[in-house]
Design an enzyme around this catalytic site. Structure first.
Site, mmCIF file in Angstrom:
data_model
loop_
_atom_site.group_PDB
_atom_site.id
_atom_site.type_symbol
_atom_site.label_atom_id
_atom_site.label_comp_id
_atom_site.label_asym_id
_atom_site.label_seq_id
_atom_site.Cartn_x
_atom_site.Cartn_y
_atom_site.Cartn_z
ATOM 1 N N LYS A 87 0.829 -1.222 0.000
ATOM 2 C CA LYS A 87 0.000 0.000 0.000
ATOM 3 C C LYS A 87 0.857 1.263 0.000
ATOM 4 O O LYS A 87 0.449 2.293 -0.532
ATOM 5 C CB LYS A 87 -0.941 -0.004 1.204
ATOM 6 N N GLU A 110 -9.998 5.508 2.933
ATOM 7 C CA GLU A 110 -10.787 4.407 3.485
ATOM 8 C C GLU A 110 -9.793 3.289 3.781
ATOM 9 O O GLU A 110 -8.727 3.228 3.161
ATOM 10 C CB GLU A 110 -11.820 3.940 2.453
ATOM 11 N N SER A 140 1.660 -9.761 -0.724
ATOM 12 C CA SER A 140 1.306 -8.338 -0.635
ATOM 13 C C SER A 140 1.565 -7.718 0.732
ATOM 14 O O SER A 140 1.723 -6.501 0.841
ATOM 15 C CB SER A 140 -0.170 -8.159 -0.996
#
Ligand SMILES: Cc1ncc(COP(=O)(O)O)c(C=O)c1O
Length: 385
Positions: free
Chosen positions: A88, A110, A371
């Protein structure tokens, strides 16, 4: 996986389905991103932050013992090693730099698993911006550690109590808030979803994962490219970034959705959060709730470019159930000494199932994007165990 043009369309998917009041903000953002992305100075600043702050390039680790057990060759792209513990941060650093360039002083975001919220709070602290993060009340409970991290970093976390109290509702609330504060606020969307230009911006900012992996595979593999490229899908950003590096190769691209949030397998075309794509919905077209053990995959839609890659046959989308995920976490932990995030464990679980069932041929090479790391999920894993 190119520029989707001014209308932001990926085949019949994508677009900009937002209230009239948000159209100028989306248009301003598109123009600012086009300029910044063509500006070598912006690209240099971002590359430098990714290197000296986020820890890029992340490693490509051969999963030696798991590979031996499965009779295939598994390579892990280690986004779990990036600063804040997931991919991210790649997207957020780019959007935070863009927000500053646009003269915005606040970021809103969010978050589901909390990883995007932590990354946003981190980038805001680094660049001296304010941050407010919307998070479903259910996720506030199951990702309590990440809530505490965000607050430590100086962000305000707003629990969203409506609907399923997960990522869908947090996204709706963030969009609603953006309408009221577009002048000083950038909405830092965490995945390849939302109205145009977001799916394109986020894919471009995550492309670094695929490009690094492509170069690393070229050095690691006799064949240069892996036979399969596998990534988990919430909205689809780690997968989109990874696929972008391999879309022009013969590699088979596999996106792994959570069974309870499998928009490609069980959804129909609809509009959600400003874009058209596959969405879980009931007979009346009402958006259904998604359910996944992984908060980051608990989303009833899928990014529009994935819907297009599915329709065109270039990528394949498969599902993994909650029950397969914890054994996959344990297996990777015990064979490789790596604790994956529950989201990433979906990709591992599919590889294990496909290798054991013979769907993956013996000795094939499989790149898996890991991830994120599992620290945030320890509580859930312990409960499930
Ligand atoms: C570690 C991790 N992996 C994957 C995802 C899913 O997001 P995306 O599909 O955008 O990569 C999340 C979302 O929170 C996450 O935290």
């Amino acid at each position: 996986m190119a520029d989707p043009g001014e209308r932001g369309r990926f085949g019949g998917h994508g677009g900009r389905f937002v209230p009239e009041s948000l159209i100028p903000a989306c248009a301003e953002l598109e123009e600012a991103f086009r300029e910044a992305w063509a500006d070598q100075r912006f690209r240099r600043d971002l590359d430098r932050l990714l290197a000296v702050y986020a820890g890029r390039p992340t490693a490509l680790t051969p999963a030696w013992r798991l590979s031996a057990e499965l009779g295939i060759n598994v390579l892990l792209k280690r986004e779990d090693l990036a600063h804040t513990g997931s991919h991210k941060i790649n997207n957020v650093l780019g959007q935070a730099l863009l927000a500053r360039r646009m003269g915005k002083t606040r970021l809103i975001a969010e978050t589901g698993a909390g990883q995007h919220g932590v990354a946003t709070a981190t980038a805001a602290a680094l660049l001296g911006l304010e941050a407010t993060v919307y998070m479903g009340a259910k996720d506030v409970e199951r990702q309590a550690l990440n809530v505490f991290r965000m607050e430590l970093l100086g962000a305000e976390v707003i629990p969203v109590t409506g609907g399923s109290r997960t990522l869908k509702d947090a996204t709706s609330e963030a969009l609603r808030h953006w309408v009221t504060r577009v002048d000083d606020t950038h909405y830092c969307i965490g995945s390849v979803m939302g109205p145009h230009p977001y799916p394109w911006i986020v894919r471009e900012l995550q492309r670094v994962v695929g490009e690094e992996a492509r170069a690393q595979c070229a050095a690691e593999l006799r064949t240069g490219v892996p036979d399969y490229v596998v990534a988990c899908i919430g909205g689809g950003s780690n997968a989109a970034g990874t696929f972008a590096g391999f879309v022009d190769t013969p590699a088979q691209l596999i996106g792994v959705e959570a069974e309870g949030g499998a928009a490609v397998a069980f959804g129909r075309v609809g509009v959600l959060h400003g874009f058209r794509s596959y969405v879980l919905q009931d007979e009346d077209g009402q958006v259904s709730e998604a359910h996944s053990i992984a908060a980051g995959l608990d989303y009833p839609g899928i990014g529009p470019e994935h819907a297009f890659l599915n329709d065109s046959g270039r990528a394949r989308y498969v599902t993994v159930s909650d029950e397969e995920v914890i054994p996959a976490v344990r297996r990777l932990a015990r064979t490789e000494g790596i604790l994956p995030a529950l989201e990433s464990a979906h990709a591992i679980a599919w590889v294990i199932r496909a290798a054991e069932s013979g769907e993956l041929p013996p000795f094939c090479t499989v790149l898996v994007t890991l991830s994120g790391r599992g620290d945030k999920d320890i509580h859930t894993i312990r409960e499930a165990a």
